[in-house]
Structure formats: structure tokens, C-alpha cells
Design a protein around this motif. Sequence first.
Motif, PDB file in Angstrom:
ATOM      1  N   MET A  55       0.857  -1.198   0.000  1.00  0.00           N
ATOM      2  CA  MET A  55       0.000   0.000   0.000  1.00  0.00           C
ATOM      3  C   MET A  55       0.883   1.235   0.000  1.00  0.00           C
ATOM      4  SD  MET A  55      -2.963  -1.024   2.710  1.00  0.00           S
ATOM      5  CE  MET A  55      -1.872  -1.263   4.100  1.00  0.00           C
ATOM      6  N   ALA A 106       0.686  -6.074   1.676  1.00  0.00           N
ATOM      7  CA  ALA A 106       1.875  -5.910   2.518  1.00  0.00           C
ATOM      8  C   ALA A 106       1.486  -6.000   3.977  1.00  0.00           C
ATOM      9  CB  ALA A 106       2.517  -4.555   2.228  1.00  0.00           C
ATOM     10  N   VAL A 121      -2.729   0.368  10.546  1.00  0.00           N
ATOM     11  CA  VAL A 121      -1.883   0.658   9.378  1.00  0.00           C
ATOM     12  C   VAL A 121      -0.605   1.338   9.864  1.00  0.00           C
ATOM     13  CG1 VAL A 121      -1.749   1.793   7.140  1.00  0.00           C
ATOM     14  CG2 VAL A 121      -3.959   1.027   8.001  1.00  0.00           C
ATOM     15  N   LEU A 131       3.277   1.474   3.148  1.00  0.00           N
ATOM     16  CA  LEU A 131       2.306   1.233   4.206  1.00  0.00           C
ATOM     17  C   LEU A 131       2.028  -0.261   4.282  1.00  0.00           C
ATOM     18  CD1 LEU A 131      -0.230   4.073   3.344  1.00  0.00           C
ATOM     19  CD2 LEU A 131       1.728   4.176   4.863  1.00  0.00           C
ATOM     20  N   ALA A 132       1.807  -0.742   5.503  1.00  0.00           N
ATOM     21  CA  ALA A 132       1.513  -2.158   5.682  1.00  0.00           C
ATOM     22  C   ALA A 132       0.498  -2.325   6.799  1.00  0.00           C
ATOM     23  CB  ALA A 132       2.798  -2.919   6.016  1.00  0.00           C
ATOM     24  N   LEU A 133      -0.254  -3.406   6.763  1.00  0.00           N
ATOM     25  CA  LEU A 133      -1.138  -3.731   7.879  1.00  0.00           C
ATOM     26  C   LEU A 133      -0.315  -4.445   8.943  1.00  0.00           C
ATOM     27  CD1 LEU A 133      -4.590  -4.870   6.464  1.00  0.00           C
ATOM     28  CD2 LEU A 133      -3.809  -2.627   7.165  1.00  0.00           C
ATOM     29  N   THR A 183      -4.982  -5.523   1.391  1.00  0.00           N
ATOM     30  CA  THR A 183      -3.583  -5.179   1.287  1.00  0.00           C
ATOM     31  C   THR A 183      -2.812  -6.383   0.784  1.00  0.00           C
ATOM     32  OG1 THR A 183      -1.655  -4.327   2.439  1.00  0.00           O
ATOM     33  CG2 THR A 183      -2.989  -5.900   3.615  1.00  0.00           C
ATOM     34  N   GLU A 207       3.229   3.020   8.749  1.00  0.00           N
ATOM     35  CA  GLU A 207       4.102   3.483   7.684  1.00  0.00           C
ATOM     36  C   GLU A 207       5.508   3.003   8.031  1.00  0.00           C
ATOM     37  OE1 GLU A 207       3.835   7.617   6.816  1.00  0.00           O
ATOM     38  OE2 GLU A 207       5.216   7.436   5.133  1.00  0.00           O
ATOM     39  N   ALA A 216      -4.275   0.616  -2.220  1.00  0.00           N
ATOM     40  CA  ALA A 216      -3.799  -0.768  -2.196  1.00  0.00           C
ATOM     41  C   ALA A 216      -3.697  -1.275  -3.626  1.00  0.00           C
ATOM     42  CB  ALA A 216      -4.756  -1.652  -1.403  1.00  0.00           C
ATOM     43  N   GLY A 253      -5.207  -6.995  -2.979  1.00  0.00           N
ATOM     44  CA  GLY A 253      -5.739  -6.126  -1.933  1.00  0.00           C
ATOM     45  C   GLY A 253      -6.739  -5.130  -2.511  1.00  0.00           C
TER      46      GLY A 253
END
Lengths: 96, 117, 110
Positions: free
Chosen positions: A1, C90, C24, C56-58, C88, C26, A61, A65
Motif C-alpha cells: 500500500m 503488505a 496501518v 504502508l503495511a497492515l 492489502t 508506515e 492498495a 488487496g
Amino acid sequence: MIRGRVMGEVWATKKAPRLAGRKLILVAETCITAGAERPTGRVVVATDLLDAARGDTVVVAFGSGARNAECPGSRDVLVDAAVVQIVDGSSTPGAD
Amino acid sequence: MILGRVIGQCWATRQASRLDGQKLLLVQPLAWYDPDHQADHLVCVDPVGAEVGQDVVVCMGLPARLAAGDTRTPVEASIAAIVDGVELYPDTAEGPAFAFAPGRAPETLRQNPGAST
Amino acid sequence: MKLARVVGTLWGAKQSDGMHGRRVVEVRPLGLAGATDGTRLTADCDDVHLRESSMLALDPLGADVGQLVLIGVGSRIRDLVIGPRATTKACVIAIVDEALVEMSPGEGSP
């Protein structure tokens, strides 16, 4: 993302059927360097289900995603980038 | 997805059999998002019917294979839409000079009054 | 998979269903250009090892700002770590205590 700014809109009448009815926006990727948010120069066309307004900071995303945002679990949408969140705030130093 | 302009067409006599019957267009990307992918041209299958000179939205990856009819098609980019217009919001980014390299702004770019260039 | 440092978190009320209740973060991936034999990469290692770009990632693990994390990108990883409907590719898959470089990566390494 990625994080990006809504910087424009794209209109198209003739679309592939699996993309029909979707709003397309232009998002400029931004990064935070030296305490300020700057555009990186990369631009992506993303679908927008959340009605992002001009200038909003959004999370985009990619790939599966993005498809999950449009239609969870489906492989049948012609979408590889989608707005999944409109950012209200961020703790990263330098972010708005 | 990315914005691109159709700049030509490709023909091949010998090709993977799953590509048979697909129209292949040569597309110049106007803006990229993936640095790993960056190139000055892209060959896309065209299920929509775009013509040379038109601006298009290009979809990459698995949905592109689906658009070509089958996920086993050896395709990585597909025309998803033909662009009628692009509007840039003047106060959100640094104008089209930032978004698009010189000579690579969409033909149909429409800027709001008062926008910087 | 890559090593990255958490530089902040993001939030927003308007979001896709697949984002509800998810954190989320960064992150900035580490660049090993300045690393030599014996460079230790830890939560408080120098910023010179961070690359300019961020992503960005979860984050299902709850990593704090400043911590080193392992980022996995891909739908398979997402399915296993978060779930098949998350929006997502990532995600944070580990909070790293320490990494040790045992050979200089040389010039021009990514």
C-alpha cells in the motif's frame, strides 16, 4: 500500500465490462522526507469507492488487496489499484 | 492502473497459442507507480477497441489476464478504459509539470482555472 | 520479505470493509548500502540505513514506532497472516530484535 494525494479525476465512457461503473481518480504518491510531505513523482489511476475529495490523503492498495476492496474474494474485477482508506491523521513526523 | 497513450500496434506470427486472436497495442505510459516496472513502452492486449493516439487506462497483473479471457493467458497488461477526459485539481499537487513528463500529459487533460503549470 | 523500520501509524474513519479494525503502519525499508561486516541492525540503529521511500503495511502484531519489523508482500502471505479479505498485500509478519550483517553488501546493492 502507498500513501498519496488525490490530484485529479479520469473520465472514460468506453470501459472494459469488468471495470464498468467505477469512478477513477488520479493519485500522486507522496513520501515524508525531512519532516515534510512531498510528491515522489509517481502517479497511479485508482478506483474509488470511498468518495475521496480533492486533496485528500488516501491509502491506495494494489493487486489482490485492491480487488478485495472492490469485491472481497473475487478475481473477476478489472482493478489493480484502489483507494482503501481516507487518512484522517498520522503519527509520522511531518505528515499533515 | 496507469495512464498511457496508444502509440502503435504489434503483430506476431509465432506466438503463444493463448495469445491467438488478441490485438496487441503498443502503449507509452504517461505516469508510473511501480519503479520496478518502469519502462518507456508497454505492450497491452486490447479487449476494448482503442485506436492509435487515444489515451487509455491500463490494468496490470491478474485482472489483465482475466480481461484477455483466461487467467492462464500469458498477459501482464490490458487496456481497461479509453479516457474521455482528465481533470487535475490545481491545489493538490504541483500541477501537470510534476505529474507528467514533458510531452506526456494526456491529450484530454483539462485543468481547473487558475491552475499552475 | 524485507526489513523496515516503523516510522508512524495512520488512521482514517472512511475505509474499505477489509480495513476495519486493522492497524496501518508506515515503514521505511532498510538499505544496506552503508553496512559493513559486523553492522548490527536494531531498533535504535542509525537512520543512514533507512531508504528514502516509505510504504504502508497492515500490522497485526502491534509494532511500536521505531521498531524494526519484517515486511512480507504478497497475497499468500496476506491470506495466512491477516485473512483472505484484507485489502492489502503488505503486512508486518515479525517484530525483529536484531539483524547482523556478516559481509559487506558492496556497491550498487539495492
